[in-house]
Design an enzyme around this catalytic site. Structure first.
Site, PDB file in Angstrom:
ATOM      1  N   GLU A 137       0.829  -1.203   0.000  1.00 26.32           N
ATOM      2  CA  GLU A 137       0.000   0.000   0.000  1.00 26.32           C
ATOM      3  C   GLU A 137       0.866   1.257   0.000  1.00 26.32           C
ATOM      4  O   GLU A 137       1.862   1.344   0.713  1.00 26.32           O
ATOM      5  CB  GLU A 137      -0.907  -0.030   1.229  1.00 26.32           C
ATOM      6  CG  GLU A 137      -1.966   1.052   1.270  1.00 26.32           C
ATOM      7  CD  GLU A 137      -2.944   0.850   2.422  1.00 26.32           C
ATOM      8  OE1 GLU A 137      -3.978   1.531   2.421  1.00 26.32           O
ATOM      9  OE2 GLU A 137      -2.670   0.014   3.304  1.00 26.32           O
ATOM     10  N   LYS A 172      -9.292   3.476  -2.582  1.00 25.75           N
ATOM     11  CA  LYS A 172      -9.667   2.673  -1.415  1.00 25.75           C
ATOM     12  C   LYS A 172     -11.052   3.088  -0.937  1.00 25.75           C
ATOM     13  O   LYS A 172     -11.372   4.283  -0.874  1.00 25.75           O
ATOM     14  CB  LYS A 172      -8.638   2.876  -0.296  1.00 25.75           C
ATOM     15  CG  LYS A 172      -8.745   1.895   0.857  1.00 25.75           C
ATOM     16  CD  LYS A 172      -7.536   2.053   1.799  1.00 25.75           C
ATOM     17  CE  LYS A 172      -7.546   1.045   2.918  1.00 25.75           C
ATOM     18  NZ  LYS A 172      -6.358   1.173   3.796  1.00 25.75           N
ATOM     19  N   CYS A 186      -5.956  -3.510   1.772  1.00 24.50           N
ATOM     20  CA  CYS A 186      -5.656  -3.619   3.201  1.00 24.50           C
ATOM     21  C   CYS A 186      -6.894  -3.751   4.080  1.00 24.50           C
ATOM     22  O   CYS A 186      -7.471  -4.822   4.219  1.00 24.50           O
ATOM     23  CB  CYS A 186      -4.799  -2.431   3.645  1.00 24.50           C
ATOM     24  SG  CYS A 186      -4.018  -2.667   5.266  1.00 24.50           S
ATOM     25  N   PRO A 241      21.812   2.731  29.018  1.00 26.79           N
ATOM     26  CA  PRO A 241      22.111   2.594  30.452  1.00 26.79           C
ATOM     27  C   PRO A 241      21.715   1.186  30.897  1.00 26.79           C
ATOM     28  O   PRO A 241      20.534   0.835  30.888  1.00 26.79           O
ATOM     29  CB  PRO A 241      21.227   3.661  31.101  1.00 26.79           C
ATOM     30  CG  PRO A 241      20.862   4.604  30.003  1.00 26.79           C
ATOM     31  CD  PRO A 241      20.786   3.753  28.770  1.00 26.79           C
ATOM     32  N   SER A 271      21.272  -1.400  33.646  1.00 26.27           N
ATOM     33  CA  SER A 271      21.108  -1.342  35.100  1.00 26.27           C
ATOM     34  C   SER A 271      21.368  -2.661  35.808  1.00 26.27           C
ATOM     35  O   SER A 271      21.529  -2.688  37.023  1.00 26.27           O
ATOM     36  CB  SER A 271      19.685  -0.891  35.432  1.00 26.27           C
ATOM     37  OG  SER A 271      18.753  -1.906  35.100  1.00 26.27           O
ATOM     38  N   GLY A 272      21.347  -3.751  35.083  1.00 24.12           N
ATOM     39  CA  GLY A 272      21.407  -5.055  35.728  1.00 24.12           C
ATOM     40  C   GLY A 272      20.042  -5.651  35.994  1.00 24.12           C
ATOM     41  O   GLY A 272      19.925  -6.747  36.537  1.00 24.12           O
ATOM     42  N   ILE A 296      15.950  -6.630  34.496  1.00 20.02           N
ATOM     43  CA  ILE A 296      15.487  -7.416  33.349  1.00 20.02           C
ATOM     44  C   ILE A 296      15.065  -6.547  32.164  1.00 20.02           C
ATOM     45  O   ILE A 296      15.172  -6.965  31.006  1.00 20.02           O
ATOM     46  CB  ILE A 296      14.346  -8.377  33.775  1.00 20.02           C
ATOM     47  CG1 ILE A 296      14.224  -9.524  32.773  1.00 20.02           C
ATOM     48  CG2 ILE A 296      13.028  -7.613  33.931  1.00 20.02           C
ATOM     49  CD1 ILE A 296      13.422 -10.683  33.282  1.00 20.02           C
ATOM     50  N   ASP A 297      14.607  -5.305  32.403  1.00 18.65           N
ATOM     51  CA  ASP A 297      14.165  -4.460  31.298  1.00 18.65           C
ATOM     52  C   ASP A 297      15.337  -4.012  30.429  1.00 18.65           C
ATOM     53  O   ASP A 297      15.307  -4.152  29.200  1.00 18.65           O
ATOM     54  CB  ASP A 297      13.400  -3.249  31.829  1.00 18.65           C
ATOM     55  CG  ASP A 297      12.060  -3.636  32.435  1.00 18.65           C
ATOM     56  OD1 ASP A 297      11.497  -4.647  32.004  1.00 18.65           O
ATOM     57  OD2 ASP A 297      11.598  -2.938  33.347  1.00 18.65           O
TER      58      ASP A 297
END
Length: 711
Positions: free
Chosen positions: A39, A108, A169, A354, A356-357, A359-360
């Site tokens: 598209e 469309k 679409c 950064p 941090s240690g 999980i994110d």
């Protein structure tokens, strides 16, 4: 017949033209007679308000003129997408061309106008169904085609051997899709040019709709899609497909670094005609209202191609298994491809994170590692476009022979991580960050920012005569929160300083893009500091839940051979902004007053199921009633809406994030809501309390088991 996925870029008319012509060349090399593209492929789908500018339509015609005069586009029917201004109205159109002539312009009819899409802001739907009228071409096109006017509207193209209809679409997703009536009127080939974005667990819906389109109706369905980052938060996930009589017979990749991908299959029109030989279908077709047919004097098939019949019979007889990625794989691949497009098109020298240690930031780093793996894989396969981009980003000279075939080596050149510790940081998080950086090859730095934090505290004390203290040292809630926010905001300042200067330190030019790492649940809850290290240039996990991120890390531990990730999975999520004492360690879920699993439930009910406070309570009191009393459910719902409302202003400044989840709180396009609320919702909460008091307590599960029940 081929269909394609193209990595188009909004307003990159030159690059878009090259990719369109590239796909046509590949289609012709494979013996195709019909080529379908995504598209709005000439402009790129994500032009947004640029569609309202006259320049966008002008340059689209200029590009179409290049295609019409190109030898590449001769001898093949091409379905091309671009905006067209017809009688001073802007339409989203498909232009069907053949041998330097325009056959039909098909606008469309049904617009995508919810969630991430605002098509009605730029385009008007074609309201004259099964009708067409004359469109007078711009003089530059008249000079090329020799045509003054062409048909414009809801019509179909009738070749010598078949009939082709266009569906765009969103029209596939509507209850009364155009393919139904077109098919009853004898259309055998349907083209669908799409700009459909990736969302976790979404592909199945798209595939089922494509299969269903021809399962009852019969026919050949050619689905093309945009692929890649078009310049915004969305990643279009390609996966071009061909379906015949309700069965997928060919499928392209969903996540790829390739700019052009063409999917082909040999199809037999006689299979469609045999499939349609059903009495009830024939009765409906006999009474169907006809479409205007634009008749052309060429055929799509050879006159007596028995080899094609044999090939399609073999192809259809062989069951094709559609490839679906697990959600963990989608997280590994989708954001990685998006980051690659963003990096190469922004022409910066890499990413800064950064680390941090926690999980994110770990998940964000692993997604960048996945990007480096994809680059290395493409380099080993000899993809010259990827190799050239990788050399430029890595700062290699033009005559360099550097091959980015090792993901760790490439990461060391383009990915920079930094652990920003304070006296409140633990040795465990510092160690995890260092181990992960070594495992994925990032250029890692480690700093202690206590002196900067102390300087800010002393400045405040010098100006006011009062020195703020943490709660653990006898300070108030206001002092405690302010001291946490100092650390978070200073990390953002340091992140941008290092992102600007680390390439210079390493003897290179340019700067780095800063990556954010706030997940969708924390953003929804407002569990972040405004303008802290969650403020960045882009965020690959900003619309992914903590629950899915944990599953992704577990998947990556084995699939990417990163055993260090087990340590992140076992760690308790913590911001590490308060002092650790013998009796207190800061924990995210305790701070938020709700679990990440509960946040996912609240988010889906609020956005996807469109629940306000009262309707959310009425749903959850039934779903959670076996382990929570009505009063407990009421308190949880009220607490969520209170925290959501009072932190809503933070969502107006969220870092642009990869869109991956239906309950994303992205304020800029996807989730449009006010940011000043009556946060205690007095009317709604009173109604909840009254209903909760009147309901019996059915809870039987021990409170400690409640979290498992929510999961």
């Amino acid at each position: 017949m081929p269909t394609s996925s193209l990595n188009q870029w909004a307003l990159d008319f030159e690059g878009n033209l090259e990719r369109i012509l590239g796909s046509i060349r590949i289609a012709k090399e494979r013996g195709a007679t019909l080529r379908v593209g995504p598209e709005l492929e000439i402009t790129g789908y994500g032009c947004l308000d640029h569609f309202l500018e006259g320049d966008t339509c002008l340059h689209s015609w200029e590009v179409l003129g290049k295609i019409l005069t190109s030898e590449d586009a001769k001898g093949i029917v091409c379905d091309i997408g671009m905006p067209v201004r017809h009688k001073n109205v802007i339409y989203n159109c498909r232009i069907i061309i053949h041998d330097g002539k325009i056959i039909l312009i098909r606008p469309k009819m049904w617009m995508a106008n919810n969630g991430n899409y605002r098509e009605l802001r730029y385009f008007t739907p074609w309201m004259k169904h099964r009708e067409s009228e004359d469109h007078y071409l711009p003089r530059m096109i008249q000079n090329i085609t020799g045509q003054v006017k062409v048909p414009f509207g809801d019509a179909v193209v009738s070749t010598i051997d078949t009939c082709i209809g266009v569906e765009l679409c969103e029209e596939l997703f509507t209850p009364a899709s155009p393919h139904i009536l077109m098919g009853l009127d004898g259309v055998e080939i349907f083209t669908n040019s799409s700009g459909s974005h990736h969302e976790l667990r979404k592909l199945y819906t798209r595939v089922e709709l494509i299969k269903e389109a021809t399962l009852k109706l019969g026919g050949i369905y050619l689905y093309a899609n945009q692929q890649g980052c078009d310049g915004d938060r969305l990643y279009y996930d390609g996966c071009a497909m061909i379906a015949v009589n309700g069965q997928i017979v060919a499928q392209g990749s969903q996540f790829s670094l390739q700019d052009v991908e063409v999917v082909t299959a040999t199809v037999d029109l006689e299979d469609v005609r045999a499939f349609r030989a059903i009495s009830s279908r024939s009765m409906q077709a006999a009474g169907a209202k006809g479409y205007q047919r634009i008749e052309v004097g060429f055929a799509l098939s050879d006159e007596d191609d028995t080899s094609s019949v044999k090939n399609i019979q073999e192809l259809v007889a062989k069951k094709y298994d559609v490839r679906y990625h697990r959600p963990e794989e989608e997280i590994a691949l989708g954001p990685a491809c998006w980051l690659w497009d963003y990096l190469r098109r922004s022409r910066t020298q890499g990413y800064f994170l950064p680390l941090s240690g926690g999980i994110d930031s770990c998940a964000t780093a692993v997604i960048v590692h996945s990007m480096c793996r994809l680059v290395a894989e493409s380099a080993r396969k000899g993809d010259q476009a990827v190799i050239a981009d990788a050399r430029r980003i890595a700062g290699e000279p033009q005559d360099s022979t550097y091959l980015p075939s090792d993901p760790l080596d490439f990461a060391n050149k383009v990915f920079h991580t930094c652990y920003m510790g304070t006296e409140n940081s633990s040795a465990e998080t510092r160690g995890r960050a260092k181990e992960l950086a070594q495992a994925i090859g990032s250029y890692h730095t480690d700093l202690n920012m206590d002196s900067i934090v102390t300087a800010v505290r002393q400045l405040f004390a010098y100006v006011t005569g009062v020195k703020p203290r943490f709660r653990a040292h006898g300070g108030s809630q206001a002092e405690n929160l302010a001291l946490q926010n100092i650390q978070a905001r200073l990390r953002m300042v340091l992140a941008y300083l290092f992102a600007q200067l680390l390439p210079w330190v390493r003897g290179r030019n340019g700067g780095l893009l800063v990556l954010g790492s706030a997940n969708v649940d924390e953003s929804l809850r407002g569990y972040l500091t405004k303008y802290d290290c969650s403020s960045a240039d882009v965020n690959p996990i900003g619309a992914i839940s903590k629950t899915d991120l944990k599953k992704f890390i577990a998947y990556a531990k084995d699939s990417f051979e990163l055993p260090v990730l087990a340590e992140f999975l076992d760690a308790v999520p913590t911001a590490e902004l308060e002092p650790i004492t013998e009796t207190y360690v800061q924990a995210d879920e305790a701070d938020m007053g709700m679990t990440y699993d509960e946040l996912s439930v609240f988010g889906r009910l609020r956005k996807v199921e469109k629940c306000g406070p009262y309707s959310m309570f009425t749903k959850l009191v039934h779903e959670w009633g076996s382990f929570l009393s009505p009063t407990q459910v009421a308190e949880k719902v009220k607490h969520f809406f209170f925290e959501y409302a009072r932190n809503r202003h933070k969502m107006t400044t969220l870092t642009p994030s990869y869109h991956a989840e239906q309950y994303s709180p992205d304020d800029n396009r996807f989730d449009l809501r006010p940011f000043l609320y009556p946060s205690r919702f007095p009317w709604q909460f009173k109604k909840i309390d009254a209903l909760a008091a009147s309901l019996p307590d059915r809870s039987t599960v021990h409170p400690q088991e409640a979290k498992n029940e929510i999961n």
